[in-house]
Design a protein around this motif. Structure first.
Motif, mmCIF file in Angstrom:
data_model
loop_
_atom_site.group_PDB
_atom_site.id
_atom_site.type_symbol
_atom_site.label_atom_id
_atom_site.label_comp_id
_atom_site.label_asym_id
_atom_site.label_seq_id
_atom_site.Cartn_x
_atom_site.Cartn_y
_atom_site.Cartn_z
ATOM 1 N N MET A 1 16.226 -2.994 21.171
ATOM 2 C CA MET A 1 15.280 -3.987 20.690
ATOM 3 C C MET A 1 13.932 -3.309 20.525
ATOM 4 O O MET A 1 13.444 -2.687 21.446
ATOM 5 N N LYS A 2 13.338 -3.431 19.364
ATOM 6 C CA LYS A 2 12.027 -2.846 19.114
ATOM 7 C C LYS A 2 11.052 -3.968 18.835
ATOM 8 O O LYS A 2 11.014 -4.513 17.751
ATOM 9 N N THR A 3 10.280 -4.318 19.853
ATOM 10 C CA THR A 3 9.307 -5.392 19.716
ATOM 11 C C THR A 3 8.327 -5.309 20.875
ATOM 12 O O THR A 3 8.362 -4.378 21.655
ATOM 13 N N ASP A 4 7.471 -6.295 21.005
ATOM 14 C CA ASP A 4 6.482 -6.306 22.079
ATOM 15 C C ASP A 4 7.179 -6.373 23.431
ATOM 16 O O ASP A 4 8.366 -6.571 23.533
ATOM 17 N N LYS A 5 6.366 -6.279 24.457
ATOM 18 C CA LYS A 5 6.872 -6.432 25.814
ATOM 19 C C LYS A 5 7.392 -7.854 25.994
ATOM 20 O O LYS A 5 6.756 -8.822 25.581
ATOM 21 N N ILE A 6 8.537 -7.972 26.622
ATOM 22 C CA ILE A 6 9.157 -9.276 26.844
ATOM 23 C C ILE A 6 8.450 -9.962 28.010
ATOM 24 O O ILE A 6 8.219 -9.365 29.055
ATOM 25 N N LYS A 7 8.103 -11.249 27.788
ATOM 26 C CA LYS A 7 7.370 -12.021 28.781
ATOM 27 C C LYS A 7 8.118 -13.309 29.112
ATOM 28 O O LYS A 7 8.959 -13.756 28.335
ATOM 29 N N LEU A 8 7.772 -13.898 30.244
ATOM 30 C CA LEU A 8 8.327 -15.204 30.590
ATOM 31 C C LEU A 8 8.017 -16.211 29.489
ATOM 32 O O LEU A 8 6.939 -16.183 28.902
ATOM 33 N N LEU A 9 8.965 -17.060 29.205
ATOM 34 C CA LEU A 9 8.899 -18.145 28.226
ATOM 35 C C LEU A 9 8.919 -17.666 26.780
ATOM 36 O O LEU A 9 8.739 -18.479 25.869
ATOM 37 N N ASP A 10 9.169 -16.366 26.535
ATOM 38 C CA ASP A 10 9.382 -15.918 25.159
ATOM 39 C C ASP A 10 10.628 -16.600 24.598
ATOM 40 O O ASP A 10 11.633 -16.756 25.303
ATOM 41 N N VAL A 11 10.547 -17.032 23.361
ATOM 42 C CA VAL A 11 11.697 -17.595 22.665
ATOM 43 C C VAL A 11 12.421 -16.421 22.007
ATOM 44 O O VAL A 11 11.797 -15.605 21.329
ATOM 45 N N VAL A 12 13.733 -16.342 22.250
ATOM 46 C CA VAL A 12 14.516 -15.203 21.781
ATOM 47 C C VAL A 12 15.775 -15.676 21.066
ATOM 48 O O VAL A 12 16.175 -16.839 21.182
ATOM 49 N N ALA A 13 16.393 -14.771 20.324
ATOM 50 C CA ALA A 13 17.668 -15.045 19.662
ATOM 51 C C ALA A 13 18.629 -13.918 19.989
ATOM 52 O O ALA A 13 18.240 -12.744 20.015
ATOM 53 N N LEU A 14 19.873 -14.269 20.226
ATOM 54 C CA LEU A 14 20.890 -13.258 20.489
ATOM 55 C C LEU A 14 21.092 -12.371 19.271
ATOM 56 O O LEU A 14 21.085 -12.848 18.134
ATOM 57 N N THR A 15 21.297 -11.089 19.508
ATOM 58 C CA THR A 15 21.615 -10.148 18.427
ATOM 59 C C THR A 15 23.063 -9.693 18.523
ATOM 60 O O THR A 15 23.501 -8.866 17.731
ATOM 61 N N VAL A 16 23.788 -10.229 19.494
ATOM 62 C CA VAL A 16 25.198 -9.892 19.708
ATOM 63 C C VAL A 16 25.978 -11.170 19.983
ATOM 64 O O VAL A 16 25.405 -12.184 20.384
ATOM 65 N N ASP A 17 27.273 -11.107 19.768
ATOM 66 C CA ASP A 17 28.158 -12.203 20.152
ATOM 67 C C ASP A 17 28.576 -12.013 21.605
ATOM 68 O O ASP A 17 28.862 -10.891 22.038
ATOM 69 N N LEU A 18 28.602 -13.114 22.355
ATOM 70 C CA LEU A 18 29.084 -13.120 23.737
ATOM 71 C C LEU A 18 30.164 -14.194 23.853
ATOM 72 O O LEU A 18 29.962 -15.252 24.453
ATOM 73 N N PRO A 19 31.333 -13.951 23.239
ATOM 74 C CA PRO A 19 32.361 -14.993 23.171
ATOM 75 C C PRO A 19 32.851 -15.470 24.538
ATOM 76 O O PRO A 19 33.216 -16.637 24.680
ATOM 77 N N GLU A 20 32.810 -14.591 25.547
ATOM 78 C CA GLU A 20 33.243 -15.011 26.881
ATOM 79 C C GLU A 20 32.315 -16.068 27.470
ATOM 80 O O GLU A 20 32.707 -16.827 28.357
ATOM 81 N N GLU A 21 31.093 -16.146 26.960
ATOM 82 C CA GLU A 21 30.119 -17.154 27.382
ATOM 83 C C GLU A 21 29.981 -18.264 26.346
ATOM 84 O O GLU A 21 29.154 -19.158 26.507
ATOM 85 N N GLN A 22 30.736 -18.177 25.264
ATOM 86 C CA GLN A 22 30.661 -19.103 24.131
ATOM 87 C C GLN A 22 29.256 -19.113 23.522
ATOM 88 O O GLN A 22 28.734 -20.152 23.119
ATOM 89 N N LEU A 23 28.644 -17.931 23.442
ATOM 90 C CA LEU A 23 27.343 -17.735 22.809
ATOM 91 C C LEU A 23 27.505 -16.715 21.695
ATOM 92 O O LEU A 23 28.241 -15.736 21.856
ATOM 93 N N PHE A 24 26.799 -16.928 20.587
ATOM 94 C CA PHE A 24 26.992 -16.078 19.429
ATOM 95 C C PHE A 24 25.662 -15.666 18.805
ATOM 96 O O PHE A 24 24.641 -16.327 19.001
ATOM 97 N N LYS A 25 25.700 -14.569 18.076
ATOM 98 C CA LYS A 25 24.513 -14.006 17.427
ATOM 99 C C LYS A 25 23.724 -15.111 16.732
ATOM 100 O O LYS A 25 24.286 -15.938 16.013
#
Length: 80
Positions: free
Chosen positions: A1-25
């Motif tokens: 990930m190339k971006t600013d420093k990650i902080k609490l309450l940052d809104v983010v989006a997955l860049t990978v699929d995590l099918p075992e968690e039922q979460l997707f890119k």
């Protein structure tokens, strides 16, 4: 990930699929904790009503920060 420093309450989006968690890119979550001295992050995923349906630890390479403002206004030029 190339971006600013990650902080609490940052809104983010997955860049990978995590099918075992039922979460997707592309699914959107919020950073709710910084773990392991900043090498992992607890990200909470909620529905439109604010109910959390998943919360898990992720590494920075599994998501990207979403920006709601111009990242660098000098880059954008308006053509008339």
């Amino acid at each position: 990930m190339k971006t600013d420093k990650i902080k609490l309450l940052d809104v983010v989006a997955l860049t990978v699929d995590l099918p075992e968690e039922q979460l997707f890119k592309g699914q959107v979550g919020t950073v709710v904790d910084i773990l392991a001295d900043g090498t992992a992050y607890e990200v909470e995923f909620s529905d439109r009503n604010g109910r959390t349906y998943e919360s898990l630890g992720l590494s920075a390479d599994q998501f990207m920060i979403l920006h709601f403002e111009l990242i660098n206004p000098k880059i954008v030029s308006i053509k008339k």
